[in-house]
Enzyme design. Structure first.
Site, PDB file in Angstrom:
ATOM      1  CD  GLU A 188      -2.388   0.968   2.942  1.00 29.94           C
ATOM      2  OE1 GLU A 188      -3.325   1.745   3.154  1.00 29.94           O
ATOM      3  OE2 GLU A 188      -2.053   0.076   3.739  1.00 29.94           O
ATOM      4  CE  LYS A 248      -7.076   1.312   3.787  1.00 23.76           C
ATOM      5  NZ  LYS A 248      -5.824   1.655   4.506  1.00 23.76           N
ATOM      6  CB  CYS A 287      -4.679  -1.917   4.558  1.00 24.40           C
ATOM      7  SG  CYS A 287      -4.167  -1.995   6.280  1.00 24.40           S
TER       8      CYS A 287
END
Length: 191
Positions: free
Chosen positions: A60, A127, A163
Protein backbone atom coordinates in the site's frame (compact mmCIF):
# COMPACT_ATOMS: atom_id res chain seq x y z
CA UNK A 1 12.50 -9.24 0.37
CA UNK A 2 10.73 -10.95 -2.47
CA UNK A 3 8.86 -14.24 -2.20
CA UNK A 4 6.65 -16.03 -4.69
CA UNK A 5 3.93 -18.61 -4.70
CA UNK A 6 2.08 -20.46 -7.40
CA UNK A 7 -1.68 -20.38 -7.55
CA UNK A 8 -3.28 -23.24 -9.45
CA UNK A 9 -6.93 -22.85 -10.24
CA UNK A 10 -9.35 -25.39 -11.62
CA UNK A 11 -12.13 -23.65 -13.47
CA UNK A 12 -15.72 -24.79 -13.79
CA UNK A 13 -14.81 -25.76 -17.36
CA UNK A 14 -12.36 -28.31 -15.95
CA UNK A 15 -9.07 -26.74 -17.02
CA UNK A 16 -6.26 -25.60 -14.82
CA UNK A 17 -4.69 -22.14 -14.79
CA UNK A 18 -1.36 -21.46 -13.14
CA UNK A 19 -0.59 -18.01 -11.83
CA UNK A 20 2.85 -17.12 -10.40
CA UNK A 21 2.56 -14.29 -7.88
CA UNK A 22 5.56 -12.55 -6.32
CA UNK A 23 5.13 -10.52 -3.14
CA UNK A 24 7.67 -7.71 -2.92
CA UNK A 25 7.68 -6.71 0.75
CA UNK A 26 9.85 -3.64 0.38
CA UNK A 27 10.40 -0.92 2.95
CA UNK A 28 9.82 2.34 1.05
CA UNK A 29 10.96 5.62 2.58
CA UNK A 30 8.24 8.23 3.15
CA UNK A 31 8.62 11.04 0.64
CA UNK A 32 11.42 9.45 -1.40
CA UNK A 33 9.32 8.82 -4.50
CA UNK A 34 12.30 8.58 -6.85
CA UNK A 35 14.18 6.23 -4.51
CA UNK A 36 11.06 4.12 -3.97
CA UNK A 37 10.55 3.87 -7.74
CA UNK A 38 14.14 2.70 -8.15
CA UNK A 39 13.58 0.06 -5.46
CA UNK A 40 10.32 -1.05 -7.10
CA UNK A 41 12.01 -1.47 -10.50
CA UNK A 42 14.81 -3.47 -8.88
CA UNK A 43 12.34 -5.88 -7.26
CA UNK A 44 10.24 -6.25 -10.41
CA UNK A 45 13.34 -7.28 -12.32
CA UNK A 46 14.41 -9.61 -9.48
CA UNK A 47 10.98 -11.30 -9.36
CA UNK A 48 11.01 -11.76 -13.12
CA UNK A 49 14.50 -13.30 -13.05
CA UNK A 50 13.96 -15.52 -10.01
CA UNK A 51 10.33 -16.55 -10.40
CA UNK A 52 9.19 -15.57 -13.90
CA UNK A 53 6.25 -13.97 -12.08
CA UNK A 54 2.94 -13.19 -13.76
CA UNK A 55 1.99 -10.67 -11.05
CA UNK A 56 4.27 -8.75 -8.70
CA UNK A 57 2.53 -7.15 -5.71
CA UNK A 58 3.93 -4.17 -3.78
CA UNK A 59 2.66 -2.60 -0.53
CA UNK A 60 0.00 0.00 0.00
CA UNK A 61 1.27 3.48 -0.94
CA UNK A 62 4.63 1.99 -2.02
CA UNK A 63 5.49 5.00 -4.18
CA UNK A 64 5.20 7.56 -1.37
CA UNK A 65 5.93 5.34 1.62
CA UNK A 66 3.43 4.81 4.43
CA UNK A 67 2.07 6.92 6.02
CA UNK A 68 2.73 9.94 3.82
CA UNK A 69 0.49 12.17 6.01
CA UNK A 70 0.99 15.92 5.28
CA UNK A 71 3.20 15.16 2.29
CA UNK A 72 -0.12 14.45 0.54
CA UNK A 73 -1.14 18.10 1.00
CA UNK A 74 1.74 19.37 -1.13
CA UNK A 75 0.77 20.02 -4.77
CA UNK A 76 4.13 18.60 -5.86
CA UNK A 77 3.26 15.17 -4.41
CA UNK A 78 0.62 14.44 -7.03
CA UNK A 79 2.96 15.62 -9.81
CA UNK A 80 5.83 13.45 -8.53
CA UNK A 81 3.62 10.37 -8.15
CA UNK A 82 2.20 10.83 -11.67
CA UNK A 83 5.70 11.18 -13.09
CA UNK A 84 6.87 8.02 -11.26
CA UNK A 85 3.88 6.03 -12.54
CA UNK A 86 4.59 7.17 -16.10
CA UNK A 87 8.22 6.15 -15.74
CA UNK A 88 7.21 2.75 -14.36
CA UNK A 89 4.87 2.29 -17.33
CA UNK A 90 7.70 2.99 -19.79
CA UNK A 91 9.52 -0.11 -18.48
CA UNK A 92 6.79 -2.21 -20.13
CA UNK A 93 7.47 -5.23 -17.93
CA UNK A 94 6.14 -8.63 -19.18
CA UNK A 95 3.95 -9.06 -16.10
CA UNK A 96 1.30 -7.25 -14.09
CA UNK A 97 2.76 -4.90 -11.47
CA UNK A 98 0.33 -4.15 -8.64
CA UNK A 99 1.39 -1.07 -6.75
CA UNK A 100 -0.02 1.35 -4.18
CA UNK A 101 -0.02 5.15 -4.59
CA UNK A 102 -2.14 8.21 -3.77
CA UNK A 103 -4.22 9.64 -6.62
CA UNK A 104 -6.28 12.79 -7.00
CA UNK A 105 -9.53 12.47 -8.91
CA UNK A 106 -11.78 15.55 -9.17
CA UNK A 107 -10.18 17.22 -6.13
CA UNK A 108 -10.59 14.07 -4.04
CA UNK A 109 -7.59 12.07 -2.92
CA UNK A 110 -7.72 8.26 -2.89
CA UNK A 111 -5.46 5.57 -1.48
CA UNK A 112 -5.13 3.65 -4.74
CA UNK A 113 -3.90 0.28 -5.95
CA UNK A 114 -3.11 0.12 -9.63
CA UNK A 115 -2.34 -2.65 -12.08
CA UNK A 116 0.35 -1.75 -14.59
CA UNK A 117 0.49 -3.99 -17.62
CA UNK A 118 1.53 -3.49 -21.25
CA UNK A 119 3.02 -0.10 -20.45
CA UNK A 120 -0.04 1.50 -18.84
CA UNK A 121 -2.16 1.60 -15.72
CA UNK A 122 -4.98 -0.69 -16.81
CA UNK A 123 -6.98 -1.07 -13.57
CA UNK A 124 -7.32 0.92 -10.37
CA UNK A 125 -8.94 0.27 -7.02
CA UNK A 126 -9.58 2.90 -4.35
CA UNK A 127 -9.40 1.79 -0.70
CA UNK A 128 -12.90 1.69 0.78
CA UNK A 129 -12.31 1.26 4.54
CA UNK A 130 -10.12 4.04 5.90
CA UNK A 131 -8.76 3.44 9.42
CA UNK A 132 -8.89 6.33 11.85
CA UNK A 133 -7.68 5.05 15.21
CA UNK A 134 -4.40 4.85 17.15
CA UNK A 135 -1.62 5.76 14.65
CA UNK A 136 -3.97 5.80 11.66
CA UNK A 137 -5.40 9.08 10.37
CA UNK A 138 -6.47 8.17 6.83
CA UNK A 139 -9.87 9.89 6.88
CA UNK A 140 -8.04 13.18 7.26
CA UNK A 141 -6.38 12.73 3.87
CA UNK A 142 -8.31 10.25 1.76
CA UNK A 143 -11.81 9.79 0.38
CA UNK A 144 -13.38 6.34 0.65
CA UNK A 145 -13.51 4.43 -2.60
CA UNK A 146 -16.49 2.51 -3.93
CA UNK A 147 -16.68 -0.53 -6.13
CA UNK A 148 -14.53 -3.52 -6.87
CA UNK A 149 -11.60 -4.06 -9.20
CA UNK A 150 -11.35 -7.48 -10.83
CA UNK A 151 -8.99 -8.25 -13.70
CA UNK A 152 -7.92 -11.43 -15.47
CA UNK A 153 -4.38 -12.74 -15.51
CA UNK A 154 -3.47 -16.15 -16.98
CA UNK A 155 -7.15 -17.15 -16.92
CA UNK A 156 -7.61 -16.30 -13.23
CA UNK A 157 -9.94 -13.52 -12.03
CA UNK A 158 -7.98 -11.41 -9.54
CA UNK A 159 -9.50 -8.79 -7.23
CA UNK A 160 -7.69 -6.03 -5.36
CA UNK A 161 -8.23 -4.63 -1.90
CA UNK A 162 -6.14 -2.50 0.42
CA UNK A 163 -5.33 -3.20 4.06
CA UNK A 164 -8.42 -2.54 6.21
CA UNK A 165 -10.74 -3.56 3.35
CA UNK A 166 -9.98 -7.20 4.07
CA UNK A 167 -11.50 -6.91 7.56
CA UNK A 168 -14.80 -5.55 6.27
CA UNK A 169 -17.35 -7.78 4.58
CA UNK A 170 -18.48 -5.29 1.93
CA UNK A 171 -15.35 -4.98 -0.28
CA UNK A 172 -14.81 -8.73 -0.12
CA UNK A 173 -18.44 -9.46 -1.03
CA UNK A 174 -18.17 -7.01 -3.94
CA UNK A 175 -15.07 -8.79 -5.26
CA UNK A 176 -16.78 -12.16 -4.90
CA UNK A 177 -19.91 -10.96 -6.72
CA UNK A 178 -17.69 -9.69 -9.56
CA UNK A 179 -16.34 -13.22 -10.03
CA UNK A 180 -12.96 -12.99 -8.28
CA UNK A 181 -11.08 -16.27 -7.93
CA UNK A 182 -8.45 -14.76 -5.63
CA UNK A 183 -8.00 -11.52 -3.72
CA UNK A 184 -4.73 -9.60 -3.46
CA UNK A 185 -4.57 -7.28 -0.45
CA UNK A 186 -1.94 -4.54 -0.41
CA UNK A 187 -0.91 -3.59 3.11
CA UNK A 188 1.56 -1.36 4.89
CA UNK A 189 2.17 -0.58 8.52
CA UNK A 190 3.27 2.82 9.79
CA UNK A 191 6.85 3.35 10.81
Amino acid sequence: MCAAFIFRYWSSRNYMSTLKIAMAQINPHVGDIDGNLEKICYYVELALRQFDADIIVFPELALTGYPPEDLLLRPSCDIRVSRALKELCTKNYPCAVVIGYPKKVDDKLFNMAGVIRDGEVVFEYAKQCLPNYQVFDEKRYFTEGAGSCVFTCEGVSVALSICEDIWDGSPIAQAHSCGADILLNLNASPY
